[in-house]
Each structure stands twice: as C-alpha cells, then as structure tokens.
Design an enzyme around this catalytic site. Structure first.
Site, mmCIF file in Angstrom:
data_model
loop_
_atom_site.group_PDB
_atom_site.id
_atom_site.type_symbol
_atom_site.label_atom_id
_atom_site.label_comp_id
_atom_site.label_asym_id
_atom_site.label_seq_id
_atom_site.Cartn_x
_atom_site.Cartn_y
_atom_site.Cartn_z
ATOM 1 N N ARG A 81 0.801 -1.240 0.000
ATOM 2 C CA ARG A 81 0.000 0.000 0.000
ATOM 3 C C ARG A 81 0.827 1.280 0.000
ATOM 4 N NH1 ARG A 81 -2.586 -3.300 3.648
ATOM 5 N NH2 ARG A 81 -4.428 -4.277 2.727
ATOM 6 N N LYS A 107 4.885 11.597 -10.763
ATOM 7 C CA LYS A 107 4.108 10.740 -11.672
ATOM 8 C C LYS A 107 4.876 9.443 -11.867
ATOM 9 C CE LYS A 107 1.801 14.075 -14.710
ATOM 10 N NZ LYS A 107 1.724 14.483 -16.132
ATOM 11 N N GLU A 167 13.792 18.897 -23.267
ATOM 12 C CA GLU A 167 12.914 19.247 -22.136
ATOM 13 C C GLU A 167 13.465 20.468 -21.383
ATOM 14 O OE1 GLU A 167 10.013 17.893 -21.857
ATOM 15 O OE2 GLU A 167 10.099 15.786 -22.496
ATOM 16 N N LYS A 208 10.013 23.275 -12.727
ATOM 17 C CA LYS A 208 9.036 22.196 -12.662
ATOM 18 C C LYS A 208 8.480 22.067 -11.242
ATOM 19 C CE LYS A 208 7.713 17.549 -13.794
ATOM 20 N NZ LYS A 208 7.941 16.271 -14.469
ATOM 21 N N GLU A 268 -2.108 17.872 -12.006
ATOM 22 C CA GLU A 268 -2.328 18.330 -13.374
ATOM 23 C C GLU A 268 -3.781 18.662 -13.676
ATOM 24 O OE1 GLU A 268 -0.064 16.304 -16.349
ATOM 25 O OE2 GLU A 268 -1.096 17.311 -17.975
ATOM 26 N N ARG A 308 0.042 22.677 -14.489
ATOM 27 C CA ARG A 308 0.972 21.618 -14.885
ATOM 28 C C ARG A 308 0.873 21.322 -16.383
ATOM 29 N NH1 ARG A 308 2.792 16.483 -11.062
ATOM 30 N NH2 ARG A 308 4.295 15.650 -12.537
ATOM 31 N N ASN A 364 3.414 20.662 -20.885
ATOM 32 C CA ASN A 364 3.175 19.873 -22.099
ATOM 33 C C ASN A 364 3.413 20.675 -23.375
ATOM 34 O OD1 ASN A 364 2.527 17.418 -20.907
ATOM 35 N ND2 ASN A 364 0.437 18.098 -20.493
ATOM 36 N N HIS A 379 4.134 19.015 -26.705
ATOM 37 C CA HIS A 379 3.845 17.587 -26.528
ATOM 38 C C HIS A 379 2.645 17.080 -27.333
ATOM 39 C CE1 HIS A 379 6.940 17.760 -23.541
ATOM 40 N NE2 HIS A 379 6.762 16.509 -23.173
ATOM 41 N N HIS A 434 3.677 13.977 -29.186
ATOM 42 C CA HIS A 434 3.097 12.646 -28.964
ATOM 43 C C HIS A 434 2.607 12.051 -30.277
ATOM 44 C CE1 HIS A 434 2.256 13.606 -24.449
ATOM 45 N NE2 HIS A 434 3.422 13.026 -24.617
ATOM 46 N N HIS A 463 11.560 10.477 -27.313
ATOM 47 C CA HIS A 463 10.557 11.422 -26.839
ATOM 48 C C HIS A 463 11.029 12.881 -26.982
ATOM 49 C CE1 HIS A 463 7.414 13.190 -24.369
ATOM 50 N NE2 HIS A 463 8.337 13.722 -23.594
HETATM 51 N N1 LIG Z 1 7.122 10.531 -14.660
HETATM 52 C C1 LIG Z 1 7.226 11.595 -15.421
HETATM 53 O O1 LIG Z 1 6.807 12.706 -15.056
HETATM 54 C C2 LIG Z 1 7.881 11.457 -16.754
HETATM 55 C C3 LIG Z 1 8.225 12.605 -17.492
HETATM 56 C C4 LIG Z 1 8.879 12.433 -18.699
HETATM 57 C C5 LIG Z 1 9.186 11.157 -19.146
HETATM 58 N N2 LIG Z 1 8.836 10.063 -18.427
HETATM 59 C C6 LIG Z 1 9.148 8.698 -18.872
HETATM 60 O O2 LIG Z 1 10.564 8.575 -18.897
HETATM 61 C C7 LIG Z 1 10.912 7.576 -19.833
HETATM 62 C C8 LIG Z 1 12.081 8.071 -20.649
HETATM 63 O O3 LIG Z 1 13.158 8.313 -19.786
HETATM 64 P P1 LIG Z 1 14.652 8.403 -20.338
HETATM 65 O O4 LIG Z 1 14.688 9.311 -21.497
HETATM 66 O O5 LIG Z 1 15.499 8.676 -19.173
HETATM 67 O O6 LIG Z 1 14.884 6.949 -20.946
HETATM 68 P P2 LIG Z 1 15.533 5.612 -20.356
HETATM 69 O O7 LIG Z 1 15.258 5.455 -18.938
HETATM 70 O O8 LIG Z 1 15.148 4.512 -21.264
HETATM 71 O O9 LIG Z 1 17.093 5.909 -20.543
HETATM 72 C C9 LIG Z 1 17.606 6.115 -21.841
HETATM 73 C C10 LIG Z 1 18.750 5.147 -22.132
HETATM 74 O O10 LIG Z 1 19.924 5.546 -21.424
HETATM 75 C C11 LIG Z 1 20.414 4.466 -20.643
HETATM 76 N N3 LIG Z 1 21.055 5.117 -19.505
HETATM 77 C C12 LIG Z 1 20.466 5.683 -18.447
HETATM 78 N N4 LIG Z 1 21.361 6.341 -17.704
HETATM 79 C C13 LIG Z 1 22.562 6.176 -18.310
HETATM 80 C C14 LIG Z 1 23.875 6.635 -18.029
HETATM 81 N N5 LIG Z 1 24.113 7.456 -16.999
HETATM 82 N N6 LIG Z 1 24.869 6.258 -18.841
HETATM 83 C C15 LIG Z 1 24.614 5.476 -19.922
HETATM 84 N N7 LIG Z 1 23.401 5.037 -20.255
HETATM 85 C C16 LIG Z 1 22.378 5.392 -19.456
HETATM 86 C C17 LIG Z 1 19.216 3.630 -20.375
HETATM 87 O O11 LIG Z 1 19.563 2.296 -20.059
HETATM 88 C C18 LIG Z 1 18.487 3.732 -21.709
HETATM 89 O O12 LIG Z 1 19.058 2.887 -22.670
HETATM 90 C C19 LIG Z 1 9.672 7.282 -20.644
HETATM 91 O O13 LIG Z 1 9.149 6.030 -20.279
HETATM 92 C C20 LIG Z 1 8.705 8.394 -20.263
HETATM 93 O O14 LIG Z 1 7.350 7.986 -20.325
HETATM 94 C C21 LIG Z 1 8.174 10.202 -17.235
HETATM 95 ZN ZN LIG Z 2 8.206 15.318 -22.254
#
Ligand SMILES: NC(=O)c1ccc[n+]([C@@H]2O[C@H](COP(=O)([O-])OP(=O)(O)OC[C@H]3O[C@@H](n4cnc5c(N)ncnc54)[C@H](O)[C@@H]3O)[C@@H](O)[C@H]2O)c1
Ligand SMILES: [Zn+2]
Length: 362
Positions: free
Chosen positions: A119, A141, A183, A225, A235, A239, A243, A246, A250, A263
């Site tokens: 929980r 999130k 971003e 942020k 949101e 918030r 976007n 986006h 998207h 992304h």
């Molecule tokens: N929760 C939120 O508010 C929010 C906001 C934006 C995006 N997201 C989510 O985040 C995700 C994308 O995150 P991301 O862009 O970090 O992608 P990711 O987590 O897939 O990382 C990108 C790549 O880099 C590698 N990696 C990570 N750190 C590294 C490092 N220090 N050195 C070498 N390689 C490294 C990972 O293994 C991966 O291959 C998506 O799923 C998206 O939906 C969430």
């Molecule tokens: Zn984004």
C-alpha cells in the site's frame, strides 16, 4: 552541490544536484530505516550500482539490488511483478525504501512499485539521464505502459528525495543527452525568458557536458518544474504548461512507432510546430518562433517532423489526452518564456501548420 525543495506540505522533499554526489551517504541517510531495494537496469547497474551500494551500506542499511531489463519495454506488468517478487523474497517491510537508479523508465517503474507495494512505501530517485534529472524524477508521476497506450497504469507518488549527479551524464549516449536538452529548452521556452537566453548562451557548454553548465540547467529546470508541481500536483491547471510541444510530439512518437524517435526529439519538432501555430494565432511574433527554432537546431535536435499525412495527424492529436470534447487544445506561446493553455484553437490554423511541416519534410 545545490539543493532545492519541492513545496508539497507534509510530502515536501529535497532535490540535490551536483557532480559526484551519487556516493554521498549523508544524502541518503535521513531516508533510510531498514532495507534499501535499489531498482536499476542492465546498462546503468554495472556503471553506478557499486558506488551507490557502498554509500547506502555505509549508513548501515541492508541493500537488495534488483536489476531489470533495459529499454522502454521494461515498463510492463511482468517486469513490475519481477520487482514485487524480489521485494517479497527479500522480506521488505513497510519501513523499507525503494531507490530508483536509472533513467525515466527505471524511475517510472520503480516509483509505481513503491506506490503500491504494501500500500505504498518510500522511494528515492537517483536519476542518471538528463531527461530524468530535469523532468521525470520530479513531480511524482509514476507509471507503466499498456498495449493500448503509454503510461496508462500508474499513480501519483512523490519521492522522499531526488539525488541528481550530473557526473553520471558522462556515460550517457549523445543522442539521449540531446533528447534531455529538449525538455530543458521546453522549460525555458514555456516558463522563463531569462533561462531561455541563458540556454542560448550556453548550449555548446551543455553539449560538451561541462558540469557547471549542466548543474545550472538541471537546477533551473527542477526549480521551474517544482514550482508548477507545488501549485498543481495532479495536473488540473498549470501543470499542463509543461506539455508545451507535446501534443504534436506525442503524435510524432505514435505515428513513427514508439522508439524510432526519442521522446525529446519528438518534443523538439513539436515545440517548433507549436511556436509556428502560436505565430499563426497571432499570440507570438515570428521572430520569437525563429529564435526558438534556431536554439533547437543548435542543440542538434530535429526541427521538422517526419512525413505524416494530415488526416493521420488530426486523428492522433484528437486521441491525445489533452484534447477535451473534440476541440483542439494546445499549449501556445505568448512570448519567450510565456506559455498559455488555449482551449479553442481554430482547426484551420492547425491544418496550415501541418501543411507547412509536410512541405518542409519533403
Ligand atoms: N514521470 C514523469 O513525469 C515522466 C516525465 C517524462 C518522461 N517520463 C518517462 O521517462 C521515460 C524516458 O526516460 P529516459 O529518457 O530517461 O529513458 P531511459 O530510462 O530509457 O534511458 C535512456 C537510455 O539511457 C540508458 N542510460 C540511463 N542512464 C545512463 C547513463 N548514466 N549512462 C549510460 N546510459 C544510461 C538507459 O539504459 C536507456 O538505454 C519514458 O518512459 C517516459 O514515459 C516520465
Ligand atoms: Zn516530455
């Protein structure tokens, strides 16, 4: 090291930013009681788990590493179940902490696991991608994907602390660094004209991974942020400004099949389109749209979307969760650093932007 706070009353938490802070035991100690389960992946684990583990263990905590597969496809039920299996096998109780070590994928999945395990237990974010440091690790999130849509199964669950070590960005692939910069640019373009100007002056330093520049960019992004999250945690209003770019972005991601465009790359081209739409609605001067496009180009990010026909664009944007009751809602610019949510955008103007982008994509 620089620190700031996300002001969420009893759930307020610190964000620490600096180079080489991953191994600073004192940053974790206040949040550790019994066991710390570190969720990471097969890419990040070998690089940074030993350092983090040593820091956690030096506080007396028991460490349970959980290494998941790498990539966006890890955000699914089966992987979440592997995490629960490991937590239960190691008998983690409610006083345990989950530590997310990795990019947004690890953060989203580990955060969701923490939100629902017994929980809800505490979690810490140790983001290792620029995107995670400036965006996904802040705001609470958490989610996994469903076959029918990204991030469809999740929860709001704030971390107890975020420890963003910009030195971990040294090993990040160049393309991922640039995607994270999209971003960062978004935060300047939508929320802070002075930060936008700073980015224009420092984009090369950021691309060269100069730590002082990275620390400032992460810090200002988190501040911007965090202020929005403090005002609108779930949101319902402000918030949505985060976007910016986006709605188009998207659609680009969905049309090209998730993964073909990162992304941040899709958001980059999406911001150029949203700025262009802002010019056509009369809210932004053309020179400001050109200025943003130039910065995005200098960051090595795409400014033109892939070829998508107009009907498909409109279909994908209508599916986007931000469009309510069939009307076109967009976050548009009213000036540098000033985004606003517009709920009744004329579809004819949207079609003009789509036609222009299709011509440019040829
Ligand atoms: N929760 C939120 O508010 C929010 C906001 C934006 C995006 N997201 C989510 O985040 C995700 C994308 O995150 P991301 O862009 O970090 O992608 P990711 O987590 O897939 O990382 C990108 C790549 O880099 C590698 N990696 C990570 N750190 C590294 C490092 N220090 N050195 C070498 N390689 C490294 C990972 O293994 C991966 O291959 C998506 O799923 C998206 O939906 C969430
Ligand atoms: Zn984004």
């Amino acid at each position: 090291m620089e620190s700031l706070r996300v002001a969420l009353g009893s759930r307020a938490y610190p964000i620490h930013i600096g180079a080489g802070i991953l191994g600073e035991a004192a940053l974790y100690a206040p949040h550790l009681a019994g066991t710390a389960a570190v969720v990471t992946n097969t890419v990040v684990g070998p690089l940074y788990l030993p350092g983090l583990r040593a820091a956690l263990e030096s506080t007396g905590a028991r460490v349970v590493p959980i290494v998941i597969e790498e990539g966006e496809q890890a955000k699914r039920w089966q992987v979440l179940e592997q995490v629960f299996d490991a937590l239960l096998a190691a008998r983690l109780g409610r006083d345990s902490v989950i530590v997310a070590l990795g990019g947004g994928v690890v953060g989203d999945l580990a955060g969701f696991a923490a939100a629902v395990y017994q929980r809800g237990i505490a979690f810490l974010q140790v983001p290792t991608t620029l995107l995670a440091q400036v965006d996904s690790s802040v705001g609470g999130k958490t989610a996994i994907n469903h076959a029918r849509g990204k991030n469809m199964i999740g929860a709001f669950h704030q971390p107890r602390a975020v420890i963003a070590d910009v030195a971990t960005l040294d090993t990040l692939p160049d393309r991922e660094l640039r995607a994270g910069l999209a971003e960062v640019i978004k935060h300047g373009a939508a929320l802070d004209a002075a930060f936008l100007a700073w980015l224009e002056a420092n984009i090369e330093a950021l691309l060269a991974r100069e730590r002082e520049a990275l620390t400032h960019a992460v810090r200002r992004s988190c501040e911007l942020k965090a202020a929005i999250v403090a005002e609108d945690e779930r949101e319902s209003g402000a918030r949505a400004l985060l976007n910016f770019g986006h709605t188009f972005g998207h659609a680009i991601e969905a049309a090209s099949g998730y993964g073909a465009w990162l992304h941040g790359e899709a958001v980059a081209a999406g911001m150029v389109m949203a700025a262009e739409l802002s010019v056509r609605t009369g809210s932004l001067a053309a020179v400001q749209s050109a200025r943003l496009r130039k910065l995005i180009e200098r960051a090595g990010l795409p400014v033109v979307p892939p070829r998508i026909d107009q009907a498909r664009w409109l279909e994908l944007m209508a599916l986007d969760k931000k469009s309510a009751r069939g009307r076109m809602r967009f976050v548009l610019l009213e000036g540098p650093g000033r985004a606003a949510l517009k709920s009744e955008v004329d579809e004819a103007l949207v079609r003009e932007v789509l036609a222009a982008s299709l011509a440019a994509a040829q």
